[in-house]
Design an enzyme around this catalytic site. Structure first.
Site, PDB file in Angstrom:
ATOM      1  N   CYS A   1      29.585  48.577  41.747  1.00 26.86           N
ATOM      2  CA  CYS A   1      30.587  48.639  40.674  1.00 26.86           C
ATOM      3  C   CYS A   1      31.534  47.438  40.811  1.00 26.86           C
ATOM      4  O   CYS A   1      31.084  46.313  40.943  1.00 26.86           O
ATOM      5  CB  CYS A   1      31.307  49.987  40.724  1.00 26.86           C
ATOM      6  SG  CYS A   1      32.398  50.311  39.306  1.00 26.86           S
ATOM      7  N   LEU A   2      32.850  47.656  40.800  1.00 26.25           N
ATOM      8  CA  LEU A   2      33.771  46.526  40.931  1.00 26.25           C
ATOM      9  C   LEU A   2      33.656  45.862  42.294  1.00 26.25           C
ATOM     10  O   LEU A   2      33.974  44.685  42.441  1.00 26.25           O
ATOM     11  CB  LEU A   2      35.212  46.993  40.686  1.00 26.25           C
ATOM     12  CG  LEU A   2      35.599  47.139  39.216  1.00 26.25           C
ATOM     13  CD1 LEU A   2      37.010  47.687  39.094  1.00 26.25           C
ATOM     14  CD2 LEU A   2      35.494  45.812  38.488  1.00 26.25           C
TER      15      LEU A   2
END
Length: 582
Positions: A312-313
């Site tokens: 994800c991030l």
């Protein structure tokens, strides 16, 4: 008069604005009323000045009303022709109870109305794309409130269950609602999460915290095989939630899967920041996070390149770090794996509906009071994005049917929310989502821009079919940003379930499947739809394919060091202390 940059940095917020905006945020789940008003104003006035569109909508309303009346007439004659079918993600009216009169008539009326409103909120000439998407999304949410599936009087499944249990399902549903309401009012956590405490039933893969600073703890997992590949694997999870989504229960742990196949795994565990951390920015997350972990590992294992992995991030941050290392000609990485991670944010899906100048300024003022954004405020936005699964299906299943959804390790992790520092959250929303600096070559690290095109190491990039956070066509754009060898995977499931996808054991999904293909370094670009048609389809989990990919790009296994041997000084046992910070 402040300049434009000061205004956009949030440094000129007015303290008098904060109490009002905090009160509004509680009612709107953190959404900016001004952003919504701007979107609907743009749509309304352009529609008001479009008599052609109005005539088209009037004609469509008449046709749909006629279509429904013909459907009623056909039903009265003993026929049951199809009228309007729900889209693939909408399964509310699929059960056989909805095929009986008068419920199928109600369902058809609702679906036709939903179709008409979609026509009304899209295709209005002159409306900005962003505003069009916001209006269409919010209208869809409003319509979903009035779905016949949400009410006892119009839901045949609920009525059938009420008769079967003599109304006991509604009593159980009321108790379920009261329990959840108390949890919300008292800032409590869902019942049963205590059974999934890190270090006891989840995050139990043996290991030690070998490095700590004010932002991270670095966990080194103990070898589980006699021999290990010499190249370690560094995993950078997203800081939006606790790290242990990748080390859930033993049968659902990616970390356990890797160490069980001869890989030495390191994991970053992010601190849950408080008000004192309000000034931590994106560069701090890079320096104190990824670069600090890389430095600690290379000091302990010099001259050995790593496999970098980001989720994800955390994957976005890992890609930024890889680009900076390539720019500075530091060959620390041997491969790069990105899991449901975007590097181009031009088309971030429905999450982008909540990101514009008005919305970010609203959040910055909201964060100014306490110095961070509470994870529960962000959870409201994610619930809206996937409202059919997270809101309305829960209403029917738990409050009307009176059932109780079993709490799994993944659902318990999802309730373990974290906070985000004021400065960092504003920076990543502006620099990544709003301005798309990384994809367009403006993102700077240590004062100099980085380019993903500089990355030359092989990449393994995983996306998921039903990802509401990182839509797979957006993740696929890494092919446009890098000329490196890219092995791209599109797997079944959503943002979390598609990644946490063990190949065997009770947590394995029998419906799991994925597509995979390799673009050679410097190879020609293939657009996403064409790739989906041509990529090889396989059954099962993608984990074995990834592990084989890692092993093929690793050195010959060597004898695993004994626990505690080497240059590490263990600070404490895994899962460490930061994961317990509430």
């Amino acid at each position: 008069m402040p300049d434009h940059d000061d205004r956009r940095s949030g440094s000129t917020f007015q303290p008098l604005d904060v109490p009002l905006k905090v009160a509004l945020a509680r009612m709107t789940h953190g959404l900016s009323p001004s952003a919504l008003a701007n979107a609907f104003s743009d749509w309304y006035w352009h529609l008001a000045m479009s008599p052609g569109k109005q005539l088209q909508l009037a004609e469509s309303a008449w046709k749909q009303q006629l279509q429904w009346l013909l459907y009623v007439q056909a039903w009265g004659m003993g026929l049951c022709p199809p009228c309007q079918e729900p889209g693939p993600p909408d399964k509310r009216f699929a059960p056989p109870q909805w095929q009986r009169p008068p419920y199928h008539l109600l369902a058809q009326a609702f679906l036709l109305a939903q179709q008409w409103w979609r026509e009304a909120t899209t295709g209005v000439r002159g409306v900005s794309k962003h505003h069009e998407h916001v209006v269409e999304f919010v209208t869809r949410q409003w319509l979903d409130v009035w779905s016949p599936s949400n009410f006892v009087a119009t839901n045949p499944q609920v009525q059938e269950e009420t008769l079967r249990t003599l109304g006991y399902n509604l009593l159980r549903g009321g108790a379920n609602w009261w329990r959840d309401a108390l949890a919300v009012l008292t800032d409590g956590r869902p019942a049963g999460v205590e059974r999934f405490r890190p270090g006891e039933t989840v995050a139990v893969t043996p290991g030690q915290v070998v490095y700590r600073n004010r932002l991270i703890e670095l966990i080194r997992y103990a070898p589980a095989t006699d021999k290990v590949h010499p190249e370690p694997v560094l995993v950078v999870p997203s800081w939006i939630m606790k790290y242990y989504i990748l080390d859930l229960s033993p049968g659902n742990s990616m970390v356990k899967y890797l160490v069980g196949r001869g890989h030495t795994v390191y994991m970053i565990s992010w601190k849950n920041p408080g008000g004192e951390d309000r000034d931590l920015g994106m560069e701090d997350y890079l320096d104190l996070g990824v670069f600090a972990a890389l430095d600690a590992i290379t000091r302990a294992q010099p001259e050995v390149p790593l496999h970098g992995v980001g989720y994800c991030l955390g994957g976005t941050l890992m890609a930024i770090a890889a680009a900076a290392l390539a720019r500075d000609r530091k060959p620390l990485l041997k491969t790069l794996t990105l899991l449901a991670a975007q590097t181009d944010f031009e088309e971030p899906g429905e999450l982008g509906l909540f990101i514009d100048e008005s919305q970010i300024a609203f959040l910055e003022d909201l964060m100014a009071e306490q110095g961070y954004l509470d994870g529960r405020q962000m959870a409201g936005a994610f619930a809206l994005i996937n409202s059919k699964d997270l809101v309305w299906s829960k209403l029917v299943h738990e409050y009307l049917m009176g059932a109780r959804t079993p709490l799994t390790d993944l659902r318990a992790w999802n309730a373990d929310a974290t906070r985000m520092p004021q400065r960092m959250h504003g920076e990543y929303l502006r620099r990544l989502y709003l301005d798309n600096d990384l994809a367009e070559g403006r993102y700077t690290v240590h004062g100099r821009p980085v380019a993903l095109k500089d990355i030359r190491v092989p990449m393994f990039v995983v996306s998921t079919e039903r990802d509401h956070v990182s839509p797979w066509p957006s993740v696929y754009k890494i092919h446009l940003l890098s000329d490196a060898e890219i092995t791209f995977v599109l797997t079944s499931g959503g943002h979390n379930v598609g990644i946490v996808n063990p190949p065997d054991g009770p947590a394995a999904s029998p419906q799991a499947r994925y597509r995979i293909d390799v673009r050679a370094a410097g190879g020609p670009y293939v657009d996403a739809p064409t790739w989906q048609e041509l990529a090889e389809a396989r059954e099962g989990s993608w984990w074995p394919a990834w592990q084989a990919w890692l092993a093929a790009r690793s050195g010959r296994p060597v004898k695993a060091p004994a626990t505690g041997v080497g240059r590490w000084r263990a600070l404490c046992e895994a899962p460490g202390t930061y994961v317990h910070m509430g």
